[in-house]
Write a protein that holds these residues in place. Structure first.
Motif, mmCIF file in Angstrom:
data_model
loop_
_atom_site.group_PDB
_atom_site.id
_atom_site.type_symbol
_atom_site.label_atom_id
_atom_site.label_comp_id
_atom_site.label_asym_id
_atom_site.label_seq_id
_atom_site.Cartn_x
_atom_site.Cartn_y
_atom_site.Cartn_z
ATOM 1 N N TYR A 276 -2.878 -8.576 18.383
ATOM 2 C CA TYR A 276 -3.733 -9.198 17.373
ATOM 3 C C TYR A 276 -3.166 -8.916 15.996
ATOM 4 O O TYR A 276 -2.369 -8.005 15.825
ATOM 5 N N ALA A 277 -3.656 -9.703 15.021
ATOM 6 C CA ALA A 277 -3.311 -9.448 13.626
ATOM 7 C C ALA A 277 -4.547 -9.691 12.776
ATOM 8 O O ALA A 277 -5.339 -10.576 13.056
ATOM 9 N N VAL A 278 -4.698 -8.870 11.740
ATOM 10 C CA VAL A 278 -5.796 -9.015 10.788
ATOM 11 C C VAL A 278 -5.171 -9.121 9.410
ATOM 12 O O VAL A 278 -4.316 -8.320 9.049
ATOM 13 N N THR A 279 -5.611 -10.120 8.633
ATOM 14 C CA THR A 279 -5.112 -10.255 7.273
ATOM 15 C C THR A 279 -6.161 -10.955 6.421
ATOM 16 O O THR A 279 -7.158 -11.447 6.935
ATOM 17 N N LEU A 280 -5.956 -10.981 5.125
ATOM 18 C CA LEU A 280 -6.810 -11.742 4.231
ATOM 19 C C LEU A 280 -6.488 -13.224 4.377
ATOM 20 O O LEU A 280 -5.339 -13.594 4.652
ATOM 21 N N GLY B 299 -9.579 3.369 20.591
ATOM 22 C CA GLY B 299 -8.350 3.699 21.304
ATOM 23 C C GLY B 299 -7.251 2.660 21.158
ATOM 24 O O GLY B 299 -6.261 2.694 21.875
ATOM 25 N N ALA B 300 -7.419 1.743 20.215
ATOM 26 C CA ALA B 300 -6.377 0.755 19.938
ATOM 27 C C ALA B 300 -5.410 1.337 18.911
ATOM 28 O O ALA B 300 -5.706 2.341 18.257
ATOM 29 N N VAL B 301 -4.266 0.704 18.766
ATOM 30 C CA VAL B 301 -3.233 1.169 17.851
ATOM 31 C C VAL B 301 -3.166 0.222 16.658
ATOM 32 O O VAL B 301 -3.027 -0.988 16.837
ATOM 33 N N ALA B 302 -3.271 0.765 15.463
ATOM 34 C CA ALA B 302 -3.163 -0.036 14.240
ATOM 35 C C ALA B 302 -1.735 0.057 13.715
ATOM 36 O O ALA B 302 -1.222 1.153 13.481
ATOM 37 N N ALA B 303 -1.087 -1.077 13.546
ATOM 38 C CA ALA B 303 0.227 -1.141 12.913
ATOM 39 C C ALA B 303 -0.012 -1.652 11.491
ATOM 40 O O ALA B 303 -0.277 -2.836 11.284
ATOM 41 N N MET B 304 0.019 -0.757 10.527
ATOM 42 C CA MET B 304 -0.313 -1.082 9.145
ATOM 43 C C MET B 304 0.901 -1.692 8.440
ATOM 44 O O MET B 304 1.981 -1.111 8.464
ATOM 45 N N VAL B 305 0.679 -2.867 7.836
ATOM 46 C CA VAL B 305 1.751 -3.601 7.171
ATOM 47 C C VAL B 305 1.236 -4.102 5.823
ATOM 48 O O VAL B 305 0.099 -4.568 5.723
ATOM 49 N N ALA C 12 -15.301 -1.158 14.529
ATOM 50 C CA ALA C 12 -14.895 -0.875 15.913
ATOM 51 C C ALA C 12 -15.636 -1.793 16.879
ATOM 52 O O ALA C 12 -15.037 -2.359 17.795
ATOM 53 N N LYS C 13 -16.943 -1.962 16.680
ATOM 54 C CA LYS C 13 -17.734 -2.835 17.559
ATOM 55 C C LYS C 13 -17.276 -4.282 17.457
ATOM 56 O O LYS C 13 -17.214 -4.989 18.468
ATOM 57 N N ALA C 14 -16.956 -4.734 16.241
ATOM 58 C CA ALA C 14 -16.491 -6.111 16.065
ATOM 59 C C ALA C 14 -15.156 -6.334 16.770
ATOM 60 O O ALA C 14 -14.969 -7.335 17.456
ATOM 61 N N PHE C 15 -14.225 -5.404 16.599
ATOM 62 C CA PHE C 15 -12.937 -5.528 17.287
ATOM 63 C C PHE C 15 -13.139 -5.538 18.798
ATOM 64 O O PHE C 15 -12.531 -6.339 19.500
ATOM 65 N N TYR C 16 -13.978 -4.650 19.293
ATOM 66 C CA TYR C 16 -14.226 -4.594 20.735
ATOM 67 C C TYR C 16 -14.855 -5.904 21.215
ATOM 68 O O TYR C 16 -14.469 -6.449 22.251
ATOM 69 N N HIS C 17 -15.776 -6.434 20.440
ATOM 70 C CA HIS C 17 -16.424 -7.708 20.764
ATOM 71 C C HIS C 17 -15.400 -8.843 20.850
ATOM 72 O O HIS C 17 -15.533 -9.752 21.657
ATOM 73 N N MET C 18 -14.354 -8.751 20.026
ATOM 74 C CA MET C 18 -13.323 -9.793 20.016
ATOM 75 C C MET C 18 -12.250 -9.572 21.059
ATOM 76 O O MET C 18 -11.287 -10.314 21.112
ATOM 77 N N GLY C 19 -12.386 -8.534 21.881
ATOM 78 C CA GLY C 19 -11.440 -8.347 22.974
ATOM 79 C C GLY C 19 -10.436 -7.236 22.788
ATOM 80 O O GLY C 19 -9.608 -6.999 23.667
ATOM 81 N N VAL C 20 -10.442 -6.558 21.648
ATOM 82 C CA VAL C 20 -9.526 -5.441 21.438
ATOM 83 C C VAL C 20 -10.006 -4.283 22.305
ATOM 84 O O VAL C 20 -11.172 -3.916 22.285
ATOM 85 N N ARG C 21 -9.094 -3.735 23.085
ATOM 86 C CA ARG C 21 -9.426 -2.662 24.024
ATOM 87 C C ARG C 21 -8.496 -1.475 23.807
ATOM 88 O O ARG C 21 -7.493 -1.589 23.093
ATOM 89 N N PRO C 22 -8.809 -0.333 24.422
ATOM 90 C CA PRO C 22 -7.898 0.806 24.299
ATOM 91 C C PRO C 22 -6.476 0.399 24.698
ATOM 92 O O PRO C 22 -6.279 -0.273 25.701
ATOM 93 N N GLY C 23 -5.528 0.778 23.875
ATOM 94 C CA GLY C 23 -4.131 0.427 24.125
ATOM 95 C C GLY C 23 -3.700 -0.870 23.465
ATOM 96 O O GLY C 23 -2.511 -1.132 23.356
ATOM 97 N N SER C 24 -4.653 -1.713 23.034
ATOM 98 C CA SER C 24 -4.286 -2.937 22.304
ATOM 99 C C SER C 24 -3.582 -2.541 21.016
ATOM 100 O O SER C 24 -3.862 -1.491 20.436
ATOM 101 N N ARG C 25 -2.685 -3.391 20.580
ATOM 102 C CA ARG C 25 -1.954 -3.137 19.336
ATOM 103 C C ARG C 25 -2.328 -4.220 18.337
ATOM 104 O O ARG C 25 -2.218 -5.409 18.632
#
Length: 185
Positions: A125-129, A99-105, A64-77
């Motif tokens: 944003y997107a996170v992947t391997l 408070g961000a939304v995760a779209a799991m794919v 959570a701290k890493a995502f927040y540090h990278m700019g992800v905020r409440p409501g971010s998808r």
């Protein structure tokens, strides 16, 4: 005038309640509360490794701290395109924590499907391997994404462990040009 919906199955419930009372807590708060009570209880088992709730809670907070540090905020998808690994769980609950939304794919989804998911969920944003990076590169080069800000402008971090030692070899794609800013590593 309200119509009552027919519910013939309720008669077969016996003494069971017909409705449930749900907590007002977020998913991450419920998991972290459980972790506080059951520190040594096994939360995850992956490739023979048992991960207790206490360790999972630490990783959720770090994520959570890493995502927040990278700019992800409440409501971010955030599109989370990971296989069934503990890091996917940390991302889901870490995003929920802020408070961000995760779209799991699933990462084996076709490029066209991933484009559809990005558009449907209006992902920021997107996170992947890193092994699936080529799919996202193709998305930015060859596919029209509904938000025209997206075209091939991205930041990527091959090793997220450089940011707070979270986990290894993850790729963060930042999709909005107007949000691009250098991150402190």
């Amino acid at each position: 005038m309200s119509q009552k919906t027919a519910t013939p199955w309720l008669s077969s419930y016996g003494n069971l309640p017909h409705t449930l009372n749900y907590s007002e807590k977020s998913m991450s708060a419920a998991v972290l509360d459980t972790a506080a009570r059951e520190k040594d209880f096994i939360a995850l088992s992956f490739n023979g490794r048992k991960i207790p709730f206490a360790e999972m809670a630490v990783n959720i907070e770090r994520t959570a701290k890493a995502f927040y540090h990278m700019g992800v905020r409440p409501g971010s998808r955030v599109l989370v395109c990971l296989p069934n690994v503990p890091q996917a769980i940390y991302c889901l609950y870490g995003l929920n924590r802020i408070g961000a939304v995760a779209a799991m794919v699933h990462p084996l989804s076709a490029v066209g499907e991933i484009v559809q998911y990005i558009n449907e969920a209006s992902c920021d944003y997107a996170v992947t391997l890193d092994q699936f990076y080529h799919k996202f590169e193709n998305i930015f080069r060859f596919h029209c994404i509904s938000n025209s800000y997206f075209l091939f402008h991205f930041l990527w971090y091959h090793k997220l462990r450089r940011i707070r030692s979270i986990f290894y070899k993850f790729l963060i794609l930042h999709l909005k040009i107007y949000s691009l800013s250098p991150l402190l590593i």
